[in-house]
Write a protein that holds these residues in place. Structure first.
Motif, PDB file in Angstrom:
ATOM      1  N   SER A 158       0.816  -1.207   0.000  1.00  0.00           N
ATOM      2  CA  SER A 158       0.000   0.000   0.000  1.00  0.00           C
ATOM      3  C   SER A 158       0.852   1.261   0.000  1.00  0.00           C
ATOM      4  CB  SER A 158      -0.933   0.016   1.216  1.00  0.00           C
ATOM      5  OG  SER A 158      -1.808  -1.085   1.195  1.00  0.00           O
ATOM      6  N   LEU A 159       1.941   1.218   0.739  1.00  0.00           N
ATOM      7  CA  LEU A 159       2.797   2.398   0.852  1.00  0.00           C
ATOM      8  C   LEU A 159       3.872   2.457  -0.237  1.00  0.00           C
ATOM      9  CD1 LEU A 159       3.336   2.472   4.727  1.00  0.00           C
ATOM     10  CD2 LEU A 159       1.709   3.797   3.387  1.00  0.00           C
ATOM     11  N   GLY A 160       4.100   1.310  -0.896  1.00  0.00           N
ATOM     12  CA  GLY A 160       5.137   1.260  -1.914  1.00  0.00           C
ATOM     13  C   GLY A 160       6.539   1.321  -1.351  1.00  0.00           C
ATOM     14  N   ILE A 161       6.710   0.876  -0.108  1.00  0.00           N
ATOM     15  CA  ILE A 161       8.034   0.831   0.516  1.00  0.00           C
ATOM     16  C   ILE A 161       8.228  -0.546   1.157  1.00  0.00           C
ATOM     17  CG2 ILE A 161       8.292   3.303   0.912  1.00  0.00           C
ATOM     18  CD1 ILE A 161       7.213   2.930   3.695  1.00  0.00           C
ATOM     19  N   HIS A 162       9.477  -0.942   1.312  1.00  0.00           N
ATOM     20  CA  HIS A 162       9.759  -2.307   1.757  1.00  0.00           C
ATOM     21  C   HIS A 162      10.987  -2.343   2.671  1.00  0.00           C
ATOM     22  CE1 HIS A 162       6.910  -3.801  -1.282  1.00  0.00           C
ATOM     23  NE2 HIS A 162       7.456  -2.900  -2.089  1.00  0.00           N
ATOM     24  N   GLY A 163      11.068  -3.419   3.448  1.00  0.00           N
ATOM     25  CA  GLY A 163      12.266  -3.733   4.218  1.00  0.00           C
ATOM     26  C   GLY A 163      12.740  -2.591   5.093  1.00  0.00           C
ATOM     27  N   ASP A 164      14.026  -2.231   4.923  1.00  0.00           N
ATOM     28  CA  ASP A 164      14.635  -1.265   5.839  1.00  0.00           C
ATOM     29  C   ASP A 164      14.213   0.178   5.597  1.00  0.00           C
ATOM     30  OD1 ASP A 164      15.986  -0.667   3.537  1.00  0.00           O
ATOM     31  OD2 ASP A 164      17.974  -1.215   4.272  1.00  0.00           O
ATOM     32  N   GLU A 165      13.252   0.397   4.709  1.00  0.00           N
ATOM     33  CA  GLU A 165      12.664   1.738   4.573  1.00  0.00           C
ATOM     34  C   GLU A 165      11.644   2.004   5.675  1.00  0.00           C
ATOM     35  OE1 GLU A 165      12.174   2.879   0.050  1.00  0.00           O
ATOM     36  OE2 GLU A 165      11.544   0.794   0.338  1.00  0.00           O
ATOM     37  N   ILE A 166      11.294   0.960   6.418  1.00  0.00           N
ATOM     38  CA  ILE A 166      10.290   1.064   7.481  1.00  0.00           C
ATOM     39  C   ILE A 166      10.966   0.898   8.836  1.00  0.00           C
ATOM     40  CG2 ILE A 166       8.215   0.021   8.473  1.00  0.00           C
ATOM     41  CD1 ILE A 166       7.505  -0.959   5.651  1.00  0.00           C
ATOM     42  N   LEU A 167      10.649   1.792   9.773  1.00  0.00           N
ATOM     43  CA  LEU A 167      11.061   1.631  11.166  1.00  0.00           C
ATOM     44  C   LEU A 167       9.830   1.230  11.973  1.00  0.00           C
ATOM     45  CD1 LEU A 167      13.095   1.926  13.529  1.00  0.00           C
ATOM     46  CD2 LEU A 167      12.316   4.302  13.741  1.00  0.00           C
ATOM     47  N   TYR A 168       9.872   0.034  12.530  1.00  0.00           N
ATOM     48  CA  TYR A 168       8.748  -0.455  13.337  1.00  0.00           C
ATOM     49  C   TYR A 168       9.091  -0.293  14.816  1.00  0.00           C
ATOM     50  CZ  TYR A 168       4.999  -3.253  15.176  1.00  0.00           C
ATOM     51  OH  TYR A 168       3.900  -3.653  15.890  1.00  0.00           O
ATOM     52  N   VAL A 169       8.233   0.415  15.543  1.00  0.00           N
ATOM     53  CA  VAL A 169       8.465   0.706  16.957  1.00  0.00           C
ATOM     54  C   VAL A 169       7.501  -0.129  17.793  1.00  0.00           C
ATOM     55  CG1 VAL A 169       8.574   2.514  18.714  1.00  0.00           C
ATOM     56  CG2 VAL A 169       9.106   3.057  16.317  1.00  0.00           C
ATOM     57  N   GLY A 170       8.018  -0.914  18.702  1.00  0.00           N
ATOM     58  CA  GLY A 170       7.168  -1.755  19.544  1.00  0.00           C
ATOM     59  C   GLY A 170       7.780  -1.960  20.913  1.00  0.00           C
ATOM     60  N   ASP A 171       6.994  -2.522  21.838  1.00  0.00           N
ATOM     61  CA  ASP A 171       7.478  -2.698  23.214  1.00  0.00           C
ATOM     62  C   ASP A 171       7.581  -4.168  23.618  1.00  0.00           C
ATOM     63  OD1 ASP A 171       4.852  -3.439  23.458  1.00  0.00           O
ATOM     64  OD2 ASP A 171       4.342  -2.004  25.032  1.00  0.00           O
ATOM     65  N   HIS A 172       7.512  -5.076  22.640  1.00  0.00           N
ATOM     66  CA  HIS A 172       7.594  -6.505  22.962  1.00  0.00           C
ATOM     67  C   HIS A 172       8.687  -7.126  22.082  1.00  0.00           C
ATOM     68  CE1 HIS A 172       6.524 -10.702  23.604  1.00  0.00           C
ATOM     69  NE2 HIS A 172       5.679 -10.319  24.547  1.00  0.00           N
ATOM     70  N   ILE A 173       9.677  -7.731  22.728  1.00  0.00           N
ATOM     71  CA  ILE A 173      10.847  -8.214  22.000  1.00  0.00           C
ATOM     72  C   ILE A 173      10.484  -9.291  20.986  1.00  0.00           C
ATOM     73  CG2 ILE A 173      11.447  -9.934  23.738  1.00  0.00           C
ATOM     74  CD1 ILE A 173      13.934  -7.872  21.642  1.00  0.00           C
ATOM     75  N   TYR A 174       9.461 -10.114  21.278  1.00  0.00           N
ATOM     76  CA  TYR A 174       9.082 -11.175  20.340  1.00  0.00           C
ATOM     77  C   TYR A 174       7.971 -10.723  19.400  1.00  0.00           C
ATOM     78  CZ  TYR A 174       7.198 -15.477  18.409  1.00  0.00           C
ATOM     79  OH  TYR A 174       6.735 -16.430  17.536  1.00  0.00           O
TER      80      TYR A 174
END
Length: 345
Positions: A158-174
């Protein structure tokens, strides 16, 4: 843990039936699952969010900086729409300028994402079309939309971006960090609030740790001298003339007496070191010490997982306010055991 104590004391009501530890585990798991899935837990939180949530006034502003700098922001949560809307209104809306609402921050919102399956599988995608949460099936997500289900692959397309172009922020290591890194090669940021308390505890324990390290270094020097004398005695017993530097010009009696004295010194050092090692980390947690450390120098298993899967970690998203939204973060130099440097004057 309280239920285990009650089981050991024979205080579990008879109407629950005879339970062993395995049966108790299943019963507690079932109760927690029902409370979570059937909404009892979240309904209670939504009824009085001020009791359960500690808002960070700077968090919405940190995200606003990123958005105004041209970044596309997404919210991907396992929670349903009603819970997400209620909690985001409570945590975000009052801190945003110009009558902005939390939805205005995000280019796309995905609820009921079913992470970690979200990163590995493709589930049906629905668009949430009313404030009551009514949904209709759809096949492609668009910027500005509010969706339920779907997959990470759908987000990329949908965004037309892939892999390391995305920074995913979360609070659970798994559920968050390792799965998005392993399956999609996304950049990852782990939020670990406990780091703030640990950092404060580490600062307070500097003097304690410095004294402890000094005592350990003393023991190491004494131990090395003891081992040299021990080696010299071993060689003499085998009728080998080779001496160690520390044992030069010593006869066997002198060797034995010196070793005995050094043993006493090491024992006295141990008597000081042992309780200090036991107390290390008590300022953070008096039962198992620091979160990021195992013993004095080694990293904990959690810390090794963080280093393996998280490109960056911090205690809260608002820490990004200390940098501009254009900052490029680089990893620190990684030192190895055989690294050494010499500097010429």
């Amino acid at each position: 843990m309280q239920m285990v104590d009650r089981l050991d004391e024979g205080a579990i009501p008879a109407d629950l039936g005879p339970l062993d530890y395995k049966g108790l585990y299943k019963a507690v798991g079932k109760a927690l699952f029902r409370a979570h899935v059937e909404g009892q837990l979240k309904n209670e939180i939504m009824s009085k969010p001020e009791v359960f949530v500690e808002p960070d006034p700077e968090l919405p502003l940190a995200l606003l900086d990123q958005k105004e700098a041209g970044k596309k922001l997404l919210l991907i949560t396992n929670s349903d729409y009603h819970y997400t809307d209620k909690m985001m209104q409570h945590s975000f809306n009052r801190f945003l300028p110009n009558d902005m609402g939390w939805r205005d921050l995000f280019d796309m919102v995905i609820v009921s994402a079913r992470k970690p399956e979200f990163f590995q599988m493709s589930h049906p995608l629905y668009e949430v079309v009313t404030g009551e949460g009514l949904m209709r099936p759809c096949f492609k997500a668009h910027t500005g939309g509010l969706y339920s289900g779907g997959s990470a692959q759908m987000v990329e397309n949908s965004l037309g971006i892939h892999g390391d172009e995305i920074l995913y922020v979360g609070d659970h290591i798994y559920t968050d960090v390792s799965q998005s890194k392993v399956h999609l090669r996304w950049r990852t940021a782990l939020i670990c609030r406990e780091l703030e308390e640990e950092y404060s505890a580490l600062i307070q324990s500097r003097s304690h740790r410095a004294t402890l390290i000094d005592l350990i270094n003393q023991k190491e020097v004494v131990g090395d001298l003891f081992n040299q004398l021990r080696l010299a005695l071993q060689r003499r017993i085998k009728d080998r003339p080779a001496q160690t530097l520390a044992a030069t010009n010593m006869d066997e009696q002198e060797l034995t007496d010196s070793m005995q004295k050094l043993l006493i010194v090491m024992q006295r050092l141990d008597e000081k070191i042992a309780p200090m090692l036991e107390a290390d980390g008590e300022l953070f947690n008096n039962r198992w010490g620091f979160l990021s450390r195992a013993g004095l120098w080694d990293k904990s298993h959690l810390m090794r997982q963080i280093e393996k899967y998280a490109d960056i970690y911090t205690s809260r998203v608002s820490n990004f306010l200390h940098y501009t939204p254009f900052m490029y973060f680089r990893s620190q130099e990684q030192t190895l055991a055989h690294d050494s440097y010499s500097y010429e004057n």
